[in-house]
Design a protein around this motif. Structure first.
Motif, PDB file in Angstrom:
ATOM      1  N   LEU A  28       0.823  -1.211   0.000  1.00 14.55           N
ATOM      2  CA  LEU A  28       0.000   0.000   0.000  1.00 14.55           C
ATOM      3  C   LEU A  28       0.856   1.260   0.000  1.00 14.55           C
ATOM      4  O   LEU A  28       0.582   2.213  -0.743  1.00 14.55           O
ATOM      5  CB  LEU A  28      -0.934  -0.010   1.217  1.00 14.55           C
ATOM      6  CG  LEU A  28      -1.996  -1.109   1.241  1.00 14.55           C
ATOM      7  CD1 LEU A  28      -2.717  -1.118   2.586  1.00 14.55           C
ATOM      8  CD2 LEU A  28      -2.991  -0.934   0.099  1.00 14.55           C
ATOM      9  N   VAL A  29       1.907   1.265   0.805  1.00 14.52           N
ATOM     10  CA  VAL A  29       2.802   2.431   0.842  1.00 14.52           C
ATOM     11  C   VAL A  29       3.463   2.624  -0.521  1.00 14.52           C
ATOM     12  O   VAL A  29       3.537   3.741  -1.048  1.00 14.52           O
ATOM     13  CB  VAL A  29       3.861   2.261   1.950  1.00 14.52           C
ATOM     14  CG1 VAL A  29       4.941   3.332   1.835  1.00 14.52           C
ATOM     15  CG2 VAL A  29       3.210   2.325   3.326  1.00 14.52           C
ATOM     16  N   GLY A  30       3.963   1.508  -1.087  1.00 11.41           N
ATOM     17  CA  GLY A  30       4.605   1.605  -2.392  1.00 11.41           C
ATOM     18  C   GLY A  30       3.641   2.051  -3.482  1.00 11.41           C
ATOM     19  O   GLY A  30       4.015   2.823  -4.376  1.00 11.41           O
ATOM     20  N   LEU A  31       2.403   1.584  -3.409  1.00  8.00           N
ATOM     21  CA  LEU A  31       1.401   1.950  -4.409  1.00  8.00           C
ATOM     22  C   LEU A  31       1.121   3.456  -4.378  1.00  8.00           C
ATOM     23  O   LEU A  31       1.119   4.128  -5.427  1.00  8.00           O
ATOM     24  CB  LEU A  31       0.116   1.165  -4.144  1.00  8.00           C
ATOM     25  CG  LEU A  31      -1.004   1.263  -5.175  1.00  8.00           C
ATOM     26  CD1 LEU A  31      -0.568   0.670  -6.497  1.00  8.00           C
ATOM     27  CD2 LEU A  31      -2.250   0.533  -4.662  1.00  8.00           C
ATOM     28  N   VAL A  32       0.889   3.994  -3.178  1.00  6.23           N
ATOM     29  CA  VAL A  32       0.623   5.427  -3.055  1.00  6.23           C
ATOM     30  C   VAL A  32       1.840   6.237  -3.498  1.00  6.23           C
ATOM     31  O   VAL A  32       1.720   7.237  -4.233  1.00  6.23           O
ATOM     32  CB  VAL A  32       0.226   5.775  -1.610  1.00  6.23           C
ATOM     33  CG1 VAL A  32       0.141   7.293  -1.422  1.00  6.23           C
ATOM     34  CG2 VAL A  32      -1.104   5.125  -1.252  1.00  6.23           C
ATOM     35  N   ALA A  33       3.029   5.818  -3.063  1.00  2.00           N
ATOM     36  CA  ALA A  33       4.251   6.544  -3.434  1.00  2.00           C
ATOM     37  C   ALA A  33       4.493   6.493  -4.941  1.00  2.00           C
ATOM     38  O   ALA A  33       4.959   7.473  -5.536  1.00  2.00           O
ATOM     39  CB  ALA A  33       5.446   5.954  -2.683  1.00  2.00           C
ATOM     40  N   PHE A  34       4.143   5.364  -5.564  1.00  2.00           N
ATOM     41  CA  PHE A  34       4.297   5.261  -7.014  1.00  2.00           C
ATOM     42  C   PHE A  34       3.374   6.255  -7.718  1.00  2.00           C
ATOM     43  O   PHE A  34       3.755   6.893  -8.702  1.00  2.00           O
ATOM     44  CB  PHE A  34       3.993   3.837  -7.472  1.00  2.00           C
ATOM     45  CG  PHE A  34       4.287   3.589  -8.926  1.00  2.00           C
ATOM     46  CD1 PHE A  34       5.587   3.337  -9.349  1.00  2.00           C
ATOM     47  CD2 PHE A  34       3.272   3.616  -9.867  1.00  2.00           C
ATOM     48  CE1 PHE A  34       5.873   3.112 -10.689  1.00  2.00           C
ATOM     49  CE2 PHE A  34       3.541   3.389 -11.205  1.00  2.00           C
ATOM     50  CZ  PHE A  34       4.839   3.139 -11.618  1.00  2.00           C
ATOM     51  N   GLY A  35       2.156   6.402  -7.224  1.00  2.00           N
ATOM     52  CA  GLY A  35       1.233   7.379  -7.798  1.00  2.00           C
ATOM     53  C   GLY A  35       1.751   8.802  -7.651  1.00  2.00           C
ATOM     54  O   GLY A  35       1.675   9.608  -8.594  1.00  2.00           O
ATOM     55  N   VAL A  36       2.294   9.133  -6.467  1.00  2.00           N
ATOM     56  CA  VAL A  36       2.804  10.486  -6.225  1.00  2.00           C
ATOM     57  C   VAL A  36       3.993  10.785  -7.139  1.00  2.00           C
ATOM     58  O   VAL A  36       4.071  11.861  -7.750  1.00  2.00           O
ATOM     59  CB  VAL A  36       3.194  10.647  -4.743  1.00  2.00           C
ATOM     60  CG1 VAL A  36       3.931  11.968  -4.518  1.00  2.00           C
ATOM     61  CG2 VAL A  36       1.953  10.586  -3.853  1.00  2.00           C
ATOM     62  N   THR A  37       4.936   9.844  -7.246  1.00  2.00           N
ATOM     63  CA  THR A  37       6.116  10.085  -8.083  1.00  2.00           C
ATOM     64  C   THR A  37       5.746  10.096  -9.569  1.00  2.00           C
ATOM     65  O   THR A  37       6.381  10.806 -10.358  1.00  2.00           O
ATOM     66  CB  THR A  37       7.195   9.030  -7.814  1.00  2.00           C
ATOM     67  OG1 THR A  37       6.628   7.709  -7.922  1.00  2.00           O
ATOM     68  CG2 THR A  37       7.794   9.211  -6.425  1.00  2.00           C
ATOM     69  N   SER A  38       4.732   9.342  -9.964  1.00  2.00           N
ATOM     70  CA  SER A  38       4.250   9.422 -11.345  1.00  2.00           C
ATOM     71  C   SER A  38       3.698  10.808 -11.641  1.00  2.00           C
ATOM     72  O   SER A  38       3.915  11.363 -12.726  1.00  2.00           O
ATOM     73  CB  SER A  38       3.166   8.361 -11.597  1.00  2.00           C
ATOM     74  OG  SER A  38       3.673   7.056 -11.462  1.00  2.00           O
TER      75      SER A  38
END
Length: 480
Positions: A96-106
């Motif tokens: 979940l943390v990685g998913l949200v962070a991936f969205g932010v960095t995208s």
């Protein structure tokens, strides 16, 4: 053994001895596979957008290489660490943390005002991908059993191959469509709604798992592995565009020394009773060791192939992004069909499916090489379609099965590190394939017709496929 607290925000507590592993339902399986597809698609989605990025941001070839290489390097270097963090803090939580962070960095990539800010955002995006992806395989391995685990890992393998191929197709469609006037930025911004789509079902359906007795992080091993991978991948991905300056040769010379230092450190840590980042005892598992050897040429050849085909079609034949992406559609469809048929074929023929797939892949590559050699420049997506389909069929019979082989005997409490090792091997091989086969093709194309350069590069990959077929005969006949 794994532990679980489903839908919990607190640190997971150990399961009682003999308690069943948490179950991953069908919706949870679909959710984690969709989450896994996001960073995999992003490895190649940017390829067709590079010319637009260069024109818009005034970036030269070396900077454009960094847009690709920055993501791949951060991704490859941090994957094993990401797997270990999942073992330690909980795989659902890290997913979940990685998913949200991936969205932010995208989002940061899509809004980047300049070339260097885009490179920085891509490095951060690669780091979040390394946090996200190992949790997927570890969750599949620790929350499924028997035939359901075989099916889940087979579907993960299918997702991996499809993501690499469809990334280029999707990128071409987004650039050509110029959605809301965004141009190349759409290839990054499309991840934001995708993350918002995955996040709600992930919160409800993905069970929490972690190692039963998580060990502290191996800081020394982590640093040495990161330095070793950077010393190998950075010069190979940046060397050609930068003109092979002195630092590239120094880094390559340092790689074997750093790799040896990493291995000695890991052995010493394990002998002292500690928990190394990559336990040497894990690599004594025959299926894992032999499966990883086969992942190297398969993934390396695949990475190089996608790059070479993209350059040949867009620069050599001057096809648009949509047409060049569509040329890969037969490969994607055949890969998907083979992946679905794979479990039934493995149930009957065991791992002999892998060498058979490698021979089919070699046949497809031979067909593509013959077409490039004899028909260039009168080559179209239609004339390439038969070879693409046969090569995709062969790849689809290899990759999902190899994932099952690699993880077959990995204990559930080491699922995170086992997954991290496998995905690191795959990602490093992709980068090596892009660097080596890409450099070979571009060097040949500078002095010979592009059709000849393409055919020669495809024949090199064909030789790798045949070597893969021979080595695959050493795999255990059956897999879990």
């Amino acid at each position: 053994m794994t532990t679980t607290t489903h839908r919990s925000r607190t640190r997971p507590a150990p399961l009682a001895p003999g308690a069943p592993a948490p179950a991953l339902g069908s919706l949870g399986l679909f959710t984690v596979l969709l989450g896994a597809a996001l960073p995999l698609v992003d490895f190649f989605i940017v390829n067709v957008a590079l010319p637009s990025i260069g024109r818009d941001l005034g970036a030269d070839e070396s900077l454009l290489e960094l847009v690709v290489a920055g993501y791949g390097l951060a991704y490859a270097v941090l994957l094993v660490l990401g797997g270990r963090l999942g073992d330690l803090f909980g795989r659902r939580r890290l997913f979940l943390v990685g998913l949200v962070a991936f969205g932010v960095t995208s989002l940061l990539c899509g809004l980047a005002p300049g070339a260097w800010s885009l490179v920085a955002a891509r490095v951060a995006q690669g780091a979040t991908a390394a946090l996200l992806l190992p949790q997927v395989l570890a969750t599949l391995h620790s929350s499924t059993t028997g035939a359901r685990r075989a099916r889940a890992i087979g579907l993960y393998g299918a997702t991996t191959g499809l993501a690499f191929v469809t990334g280029q197709i999707l990128g071409g469609l987004l650039v050509a469509a110029d959605v809301a006037g965004l141009g190349w930025r759409a290839v990054f911004l499309v991840n934001v709604p995708a993350v918002l789509l995955v996040l709600p079902p992930a919160l409800r359906t993905v069970p929490e798992t972690r190692a039963a007795a998580p060990a502290p992080l191996d800081v020394r091993g982590t640093v040495l592995l990161a330095l070793a991978l950077v010393s190998l991948l950075a010069p190979l991905t940046e060397g050609r565009a930068a003109g092979w300056p002195l630092w590239t040769w120094g880094a390559l010379a340092a790689f074997p020394l750093l790799a040896a230092a990493f291995w000695r450190t890991e052995r010493h840590t394990e002998l002292r009773g500690g928990t190394p980042l990559v336990p040497p005892s894990l690599l004594r598992l025959t299926p894992l060791r032999r499966g990883l050897v086969l992942v190297l040429p398969l993934s390396g050849g695949f990475g190089g192939f996608i790059l070479v085909i993209a350059v040949a079609l867009q620069q050599g034949l001057e096809l648009g992004p949509v047409a060049s992406g569509a040329a890969l559609a037969p490969m994607a469809l055949a890969f998907f069909a083979a992946s679905l048929a794979g479990p039934r074929l493995v149930a009957r023929w065991g791992t002999r499916v892998v060498p058979a797939g490698a021979v089919l892949q070699a046949a497809g590559l031979g067909m593509l090489a013959w077409t490039a050699w004899h028909s260039w420049p009168d080559v179209t997506p239609w004339t390439l379609a038969p070879g693409m389909a046969v090569a995709g069929l062969g790849q689809g019979l290899q990759l999902p099965v190899l994932f099952r082989v690699v993880l077959a005997e990995v204990p559930s409490d080491r699922a995170g590190v086992g997954s991290g090792v496998m995905v690191t091997t795959q990602q490093s091989a992709l980068a090596l394939g892009v660097a080596t086969l890409g450099s070979l093709f571009l060097t040949l194309a500078a002095t010979a017709p592009m059709g000849t350069a393409l055919a020669t590069t495809l024949l090199v990959q064909l030789a790798l496929a045949l070597l893969t077929a021979l080595y695959a005969l050493r795999l255990p006949r059956t897999t879990a």
